[in-house]
Scaffold this motif. Structure first.
Motif, PDB file in Angstrom:
ATOM      1  N   ASN A  36      33.874 -34.612  -0.189  1.00  0.00           N
ATOM      2  CA  ASN A  36      34.960 -35.850   0.626  1.00  0.00           C
ATOM      3  C   ASN A  36      35.081 -35.872   1.179  1.00  0.00           C
ATOM      4  O   ASN A  36      34.583 -36.229   2.625  1.00  0.00           O
ATOM      5  N   LEU A  37      35.251 -34.276   2.162  1.00  0.00           N
ATOM      6  CA  LEU A  37      35.785 -33.863   3.214  1.00  0.00           C
ATOM      7  C   LEU A  37      34.667 -33.981   3.897  1.00  0.00           C
ATOM      8  O   LEU A  37      34.187 -34.458   5.132  1.00  0.00           O
ATOM      9  N   ILE A  38      32.930 -33.575   3.630  1.00  0.00           N
ATOM     10  CA  ILE A  38      32.023 -32.910   4.062  1.00  0.00           C
ATOM     11  C   ILE A  38      31.831 -34.742   4.218  1.00  0.00           C
ATOM     12  O   ILE A  38      30.674 -35.048   5.465  1.00  0.00           O
ATOM     13  N   ARG A  39      31.500 -34.879   3.472  1.00  0.00           N
ATOM     14  CA  ARG A  39      31.241 -36.639   3.796  1.00  0.00           C
ATOM     15  C   ARG A  39      31.777 -37.225   5.095  1.00  0.00           C
ATOM     16  O   ARG A  39      31.362 -37.794   5.387  1.00  0.00           O
ATOM     17  N   TRP A  40      32.808 -37.386   4.437  1.00  0.00           N
ATOM     18  CA  TRP A  40      34.115 -38.054   5.909  1.00  0.00           C
ATOM     19  C   TRP A  40      33.469 -37.455   7.214  1.00  0.00           C
ATOM     20  O   TRP A  40      33.394 -38.060   8.194  1.00  0.00           O
ATOM     21  N   GLY A  41      33.282 -35.891   6.839  1.00  0.00           N
ATOM     22  CA  GLY A  41      32.596 -35.547   8.263  1.00  0.00           C
ATOM     23  C   GLY A  41      31.727 -36.065   9.066  1.00  0.00           C
ATOM     24  O   GLY A  41      31.428 -35.975  10.151  1.00  0.00           O
ATOM     25  N   ILE A  42      30.805 -35.799   8.148  1.00  0.00           N
ATOM     26  CA  ILE A  42      28.828 -36.290   8.863  1.00  0.00           C
ATOM     27  C   ILE A  42      29.307 -37.425   8.840  1.00  0.00           C
ATOM     28  O   ILE A  42      28.835 -38.155  10.330  1.00  0.00           O
ATOM     29  N   SER A  43      29.947 -38.613   8.506  1.00  0.00           N
ATOM     30  CA  SER A  43      30.632 -40.121   8.990  1.00  0.00           C
ATOM     31  C   SER A  43      31.079 -40.127  10.643  1.00  0.00           C
ATOM     32  O   SER A  43      30.682 -40.632  11.479  1.00  0.00           O
ATOM     33  N   PHE A  44      32.382 -39.297  10.864  1.00  0.00           N
ATOM     34  CA  PHE A  44      32.469 -38.673  11.525  1.00  0.00           C
ATOM     35  C   PHE A  44      32.005 -38.618  12.971  1.00  0.00           C
ATOM     36  O   PHE A  44      31.631 -39.668  14.340  1.00  0.00           O
ATOM     37  N   CYS A  45      31.220 -37.605  13.005  1.00  0.00           N
ATOM     38  CA  CYS A  45      30.524 -36.947  13.530  1.00  0.00           C
ATOM     39  C   CYS A  45      29.247 -38.352  14.085  1.00  0.00           C
ATOM     40  O   CYS A  45      28.877 -37.647  15.230  1.00  0.00           O
ATOM     41  N   ASN A  46      29.079 -38.299  13.066  1.00  0.00           N
ATOM     42  CA  ASN A  46      27.558 -39.882  13.620  1.00  0.00           C
ATOM     43  C   ASN A  46      27.761 -40.828  14.420  1.00  0.00           C
ATOM     44  O   ASN A  46      27.192 -41.359  15.421  1.00  0.00           O
ATOM     45  N   GLN A  47      29.733 -41.390  13.740  1.00  0.00           N
ATOM     46  CA  GLN A  47      30.185 -41.936  15.097  1.00  0.00           C
ATOM     47  C   GLN A  47      30.102 -41.390  16.297  1.00  0.00           C
ATOM     48  O   GLN A  47      30.632 -42.005  17.509  1.00  0.00           O
ATOM     49  N   THR A  48      30.637 -40.476  16.614  1.00  0.00           N
ATOM     50  CA  THR A  48      30.669 -39.423  18.238  1.00  0.00           C
ATOM     51  C   THR A  48      29.437 -39.962  18.742  1.00  0.00           C
ATOM     52  O   THR A  48      30.111 -39.999  19.934  1.00  0.00           O
ATOM     53  N   GLY A  49      28.094 -39.844  18.657  1.00  0.00           N
ATOM     54  CA  GLY A  49      27.226 -40.021  19.236  1.00  0.00           C
ATOM     55  C   GLY A  49      27.123 -38.186  19.948  1.00  0.00           C
ATOM     56  O   GLY A  49      25.961 -38.730  20.105  1.00  0.00           O
ATOM     57  N   VAL A  50      27.414 -37.493  20.145  1.00  0.00           N
ATOM     58  CA  VAL A  50      27.199 -36.177  19.916  1.00  0.00           C
ATOM     59  C   VAL A  50      26.086 -35.629  19.070  1.00  0.00           C
ATOM     60  O   VAL A  50      25.475 -34.836  19.924  1.00  0.00           O
ATOM     61  N   PHE A  51      25.149 -36.079  18.105  1.00  0.00           N
ATOM     62  CA  PHE A  51      24.377 -35.900  17.709  1.00  0.00           C
ATOM     63  C   PHE A  51      23.550 -36.693  17.450  1.00  0.00           C
ATOM     64  O   PHE A  51      22.178 -36.670  17.151  1.00  0.00           O
ATOM     65  N   ASP A  52      23.379 -37.467  18.912  1.00  0.00           N
ATOM     66  CA  ASP A  52      22.346 -38.694  18.480  1.00  0.00           C
ATOM     67  C   ASP A  52      21.487 -38.155  19.822  1.00  0.00           C
ATOM     68  O   ASP A  52      19.895 -38.503  19.742  1.00  0.00           O
ATOM     69  N   GLU A  53      21.261 -37.479  20.768  1.00  0.00           N
ATOM     70  CA  GLU A  53      20.432 -36.068  21.437  1.00  0.00           C
ATOM     71  C   GLU A  53      20.441 -35.076  21.826  1.00  0.00           C
ATOM     72  O   GLU A  53      21.393 -34.657  21.133  1.00  0.00           O
TER      73      GLU A  53
END
Length: 223
Positions: A132-149
């Motif tokens: 549950n924690l890593i699912r939430w973490g992945i969702s959070f990270c995807n929304q930050t934009g840090v991993f967009d490029e």
């Protein structure tokens, strides 16, 4: 305390979990993020070269427990302050640290999961809270934009597929798996390490039961 070879020690690997740098305030500057990522890659490289299944097993066990504790605490802090992943970076230092801990530790877990999948699955698959924690973490990270490029663009998606969070695409391939050989974790030494650890845990469980004392059972006449 474990004895490690000169190439890597427990402190070096654990230092890749962000909480071990509490004095550093990350402002989501990409240069700082990349510096942190280089530290993590260096530790992973040394971990791979350790060439000792039992030591890798023990170090990753300790690291995962610490990493998910940091994720859990940081998630609670951010949710409690209603910090949104796609919103402005908070000014409060405690919130900024929690924000950075989520991003850096989620990325680091992905690195470890892709390079040591069987060790990670051994622990991760047995812990629904971590899932549950890593699912939430992945969702959070995807929304930050840090991993967009940049070089980490595909990390979150690869991790999600490897862990079974997302369905694996037909062309999915772990980029760290050799074409001609499987992961080192499939070797006899790795399987033996798992069996030894399972035996150790069973013995420890029995010792715990003995410490609790004998159970009171009903006699046939009492039933």
């Amino acid at each position: 305390m474990f004895i490690f070879c000169e190439r890597i020690n427990k402190e070096q690997f654990l230092n890749c979990v962000s909480e071990y740098f509490p004095e550093r305030h990350w402002s989501l500057d990409r240069k700082l993020f990349e510096t942190k990522r280089k530290d993590q890659m260096h530790a992973l490289k040394n971990m791979i070269e350790l060439n000792d299944i039992n030591q890798q097993y023990k170090i990753i066990d300790i690291m995962l427990k610490g990493l998910f504790k940091v994720l859990e605490d940081s998630k609670s802090i951010l949710i409690g302050a209603d910090v949104q992943a796609d919103g402005p970076l908070p000014h409060d230092e405690k919130l900024k640290d929690a924000y950075s801990h989520i991003v850096e530790n989620t990325a680091f877990f992905g690195d470890v999961a892709l390079r040591f999948p069987k060790i990670v699955h051994y622990y991760y698959d047995r812990n629904s809270n971590w899932n549950n924690l890593i699912r939430w973490g992945i969702s959070f990270c995807n929304q930050t934009g840090v991993f967009d490029e940049g070089p980490h663009t595909h990390l979150l998606n690869l991790m999600a597929q490897e862990l079974g969070i997302n369905e694996k695409s037909p062309d999915y391939k772990n980029p760290f798996k050799d074409e001609d050989d499987d992961f080192i974790e499939t070797t006899d030494a790795f399987r033996k390490a798992f069996k030894d650890e399972e035996k150790r845990r069973k013995k420890e469980d029995k010792r715990k039961e003995l410490r609790k004392g004998p159970r009171i059972s009903k006699t046939r006449s009492e039933l």
